[in-house]
Design an enzyme around this catalytic site. Structure first.
Site, PDB file in Angstrom:
ATOM      1  CG  ASN A  44      -1.589   1.317   1.677  1.00 48.50           C
ATOM      2  OD1 ASN A  44      -1.147   2.437   1.329  1.00 48.50           O
ATOM      3  ND2 ASN A  44      -3.391   0.713   1.411  1.00 48.50           N
ATOM      4  CG  ASP A  81      -2.996   4.562   0.732  1.00 46.87           C
ATOM      5  OD1 ASP A  81      -3.083   4.241  -0.307  1.00 46.87           O
ATOM      6  OD2 ASP A  81      -4.074   3.996   1.357  1.00 46.87           O
ATOM      7  CG  HIS A  82      -0.044   6.442   4.691  1.00 48.73           C
ATOM      8  ND1 HIS A  82      -0.582   7.344   5.127  1.00 48.73           N
ATOM      9  CD2 HIS A  82      -0.166   4.938   5.415  1.00 48.73           C
ATOM     10  CE1 HIS A  82      -1.439   6.845   5.266  1.00 48.73           C
ATOM     11  NE2 HIS A  82      -1.165   5.151   6.514  1.00 48.73           N
ATOM     12  NE  ARG A 117       8.095  21.679   2.801  1.00 47.20           N
ATOM     13  CZ  ARG A 117       9.870  21.435   2.686  1.00 47.20           C
ATOM     14  NH1 ARG A 117       9.961  21.185   1.654  1.00 47.20           N
ATOM     15  NH2 ARG A 117      10.494  21.936   3.577  1.00 47.20           N
ATOM     16  CG  HIS A 135      -8.093   4.138   0.409  1.00 48.15           C
ATOM     17  ND1 HIS A 135      -8.349   3.916   2.431  1.00 48.15           N
ATOM     18  CD2 HIS A 135      -9.230   4.578   0.133  1.00 48.15           C
ATOM     19  CE1 HIS A 135      -9.267   4.170   2.382  1.00 48.15           C
ATOM     20  NE2 HIS A 135     -10.588   4.727   1.799  1.00 48.15           N
ATOM     21  NE  ARG A 190      -8.992   7.411   4.037  1.00 46.64           N
ATOM     22  CZ  ARG A 190      -9.779   7.006   4.927  1.00 46.64           C
ATOM     23  NH1 ARG A 190     -10.673   7.992   5.517  1.00 46.64           N
ATOM     24  NH2 ARG A 190      -9.201   6.449   5.554  1.00 46.64           N
ATOM     25  NE  ARG A 237      -7.900  11.340   4.876  1.00 46.07           N
ATOM     26  CZ  ARG A 237      -8.284  10.743   6.034  1.00 46.07           C
ATOM     27  NH1 ARG A 237      -7.500  10.016   7.370  1.00 46.07           N
ATOM     28  NH2 ARG A 237      -9.594  11.027   6.031  1.00 46.07           N
ATOM     29  CG  HIS A 238      -3.659   8.740   1.430  1.00 48.50           C
ATOM     30  ND1 HIS A 238      -4.512   8.033   0.623  1.00 48.50           N
ATOM     31  CD2 HIS A 238      -4.152   8.743   2.579  1.00 48.50           C
ATOM     32  CE1 HIS A 238      -5.130   7.089   1.327  1.00 48.50           C
ATOM     33  NE2 HIS A 238      -4.869   7.602   2.808  1.00 48.50           N
ATOM     34  CD  GLU A 284      -7.248  -0.131   0.648  1.00 51.34           C
ATOM     35  OE1 GLU A 284      -7.757   0.320   2.162  1.00 51.34           O
ATOM     36  OE2 GLU A 284      -5.920  -0.618   0.882  1.00 51.34           O
ATOM     37  CB  THR A 310      -5.495   4.398   9.608  1.00 50.65           C
ATOM     38  OG1 THR A 310      -5.639   3.375   8.534  1.00 50.65           O
ATOM     39  CG2 THR A 310      -6.282   4.013  10.769  1.00 50.65           C
ATOM     40  CB  THR A 311      -9.935   1.683   6.645  1.00 50.82           C
ATOM     41  OG1 THR A 311      -9.660   2.437   6.208  1.00 50.82           O
ATOM     42  CG2 THR A 311     -11.361   1.227   6.913  1.00 50.82           C
ATOM     43  CD  GLU A 367      -7.237  -6.000   2.772  1.00 52.74           C
ATOM     44  OE1 GLU A 367      -7.637  -5.702   1.499  1.00 52.74           O
ATOM     45  OE2 GLU A 367      -6.467  -5.867   3.484  1.00 52.74           O
ATOM     46  CG  HIS A 372      -5.467  -1.848   8.869  1.00 50.34           C
ATOM     47  ND1 HIS A 372      -4.923  -1.089  10.290  1.00 50.34           N
ATOM     48  CD2 HIS A 372      -6.070  -0.753   8.547  1.00 50.34           C
ATOM     49  CE1 HIS A 372      -5.324   0.499  10.380  1.00 50.34           C
ATOM     50  NE2 HIS A 372      -6.139   0.749   9.024  1.00 50.34           N
ATOM     51  N   GLY A 373      -2.178  -2.415   9.922  1.00 46.59           N
ATOM     52  CA  GLY A 373      -1.067  -2.146  11.209  1.00 46.59           C
ATOM     53  C   GLY A 373      -0.345  -3.422  10.955  1.00 46.59           C
ATOM     54  N   GLY A 394       1.151  -1.511   4.302  1.00 44.69           N
ATOM     55  CA  GLY A 394       0.938  -0.187   3.900  1.00 44.69           C
ATOM     56  C   GLY A 394       2.367   0.730   4.988  1.00 44.69           C
TER      57      GLY A 394
HETATM   58  N1  PXP Z   1      -5.778  -3.331   3.871  1.00 37.62           N
HETATM   59  C1  PXP Z   1      -6.652  -2.487   3.579  1.00 37.62           C
HETATM   60  C2  PXP Z   1      -8.286  -2.214   2.895  1.00 37.62           C
HETATM   61  C3  PXP Z   1      -6.880  -0.564   4.182  1.00 37.62           C
HETATM   62  O1  PXP Z   1      -7.969   0.237   4.689  1.00 37.62           O
HETATM   63  C4  PXP Z   1      -5.131  -0.198   5.145  1.00 37.62           C
HETATM   64  C5  PXP Z   1      -5.009   0.924   5.389  1.00 37.62           C
HETATM   65  O2  PXP Z   1      -4.857   2.302   3.725  1.00 37.62           O
HETATM   66  C6  PXP Z   1      -3.949  -1.473   4.456  1.00 37.62           C
HETATM   67  C7  PXP Z   1      -4.716  -2.513   4.173  1.00 37.62           C
HETATM   68  C8  PXP Z   1      -2.911  -1.351   4.741  1.00 37.62           C
HETATM   69  O3  PXP Z   1      -2.416  -0.882   6.482  1.00 37.62           O
HETATM   70  P1  PXP Z   1      -1.580  -0.520   7.474  1.00 37.62           P
HETATM   71  O4  PXP Z   1      -1.386   0.802   6.373  1.00 37.62           O
HETATM   72  O5  PXP Z   1      -1.321  -0.666   8.646  1.00 37.62           O
HETATM   73  O6  PXP Z   1      -0.444  -1.844   6.842  1.00 37.62           O
END
Ligand code: PXP
Length: 274
Positions: free
Chosen positions: A23, A25-26, A34, A59, A61, A65-66, A86, A116-117, A167, A210-211, A232
């Site tokens: 992922n 996103d970040h 910036r 994702h 959104r 935001r990202h 996503e 976050t989600t 998921e 997630h996490g 991610g």
């Molecule tokens: N899967 C889904 C559906 C998510 O929404 C996220 C967070 O955006 C992730 C996986 C990845 O989570 P993390 O960034 O905490 O690894």
């Protein structure tokens, strides 16, 4: 062999490989701090694939935001790896998915104020909305997964709305691991294991995310029905210290190691059962 161990041996007898979705996103969060073009999420996606990622997850959104629309367009054009988009269950996102045709869409709940989600999608509470939404994505050749908590009611509803995959939200499991709370950890891991068995038995492909980090990933990658992890934040954070290629490669090797151990224990069980 007791029936429980026989069932366990059957579950792990043919362990499929596990895919790693990164992922990105970040990377976009940092770029947006910036407002320019650096660091570029598409460049990150390329590095991640070279380091062993199977898929790229992004994702889009509602508040952008990202990840931005242009990132999705460039990721699609770059064809680096299958793209998992996503998104929330909204007409706007459906139109974007149908126009860009990613490999897969993961439908997630979205609240503007959340960091976050925070939880899974309430599939059981919106069967009527989700059924035609999913059908439209599938008609366009897009694989659909639903981000849910590992609960029987949500798994049953996921089957009812004819998604391809679910998921599982691993947030509660990861929180228990971070708090070093043994009882909660055992309970949350059991929910994931039972949920994965139930979802696979009803014909759904099972993903999770997630996490996840280096310490908590092995137990999840050792659940044989789970065939994809999406990760991610931790990997992007680690990339600050060791670089993205190294952080992705290390996660890849932990996941592959977990699968190898499962296959090994399946072979041992077979030999022991003779
Ligand atoms: N899967 C889904 C559906 C998510 O929404 C996220 C967070 O955006 C992730 C996986 C990845 O989570 P993390 O960034 O905490 O690894």
């Amino acid at each position: 062999m007791t029936s429980k161990t026989a069932r366990q041996a059957r579950r792990v007898a043919s362990v499929p490989p596990i895919r790693l979705g990164i992922n990105i996103d970040h990377i976009a969060t940092l770029r947006n701090a910036r407002g320019g073009r650096h660091p570029d999420p598409v460049r990150a996606a390329k590095l991640a694939v070279e380091a062993g990622a199977d898929n790229i997850t992004a994702h889009l959104r509602e508040d952008r935001r990202h990840i931005h629309d242009d990132d999705i367009a460039r990721l699609t054009a770059a064809r680096l790896a299958p793209l998992n988009l996503e998104m929330a269950v909204t007409p706007e996102m459906l139109a974007i998915a149908l126009a860009t045709r990613p490999h897969a869409c993961c439908l997630v709940p979205e609240r503007r104020q959340e960091l976050t989600t925070e939880g899974g999608l309430d599939v059981a509470g919106q069967v009527g909305t989700l059924t035609p939404f999913i059908a439209e994505l599938k008609r366009a050749g897009i694989q659909v997964s639903l981000f849910i908590d590992p609960e029987q009611q949500q798994i049953d509803a996921a089957r009812q709305v004819k998604t391809d995959a679910v998921e599982f939200h691993t947030g509660s499991y990861c929180a228990a691991a971070a708090a070093d709370d043994g009882r909660a950890l055992e309970r949350e891991l059991k929910r994931l294991i039972d949920g994965a068995e139930a979802a696979a038995a009803s014909g759904l492909e099972v993903h999770a995310g997630h996490g996840l980090d280096y310490d908590n990933v092995v137990a999840v990658a050792s659940i044989p029905e789970i065939v994809e992890l999406n990760i991610g934040h931790y990997l992007v954070g680690e990339a600050m210290f060791v670089g993205l290629s190294k952080s992705v490669a290390r996660m890849r090797s932990l996941m592959d190691g977990a699968r190898e151990s499962l296959r090994h224990s399946a072979t041992e069980a077979k030999v022991g059962g003779r």
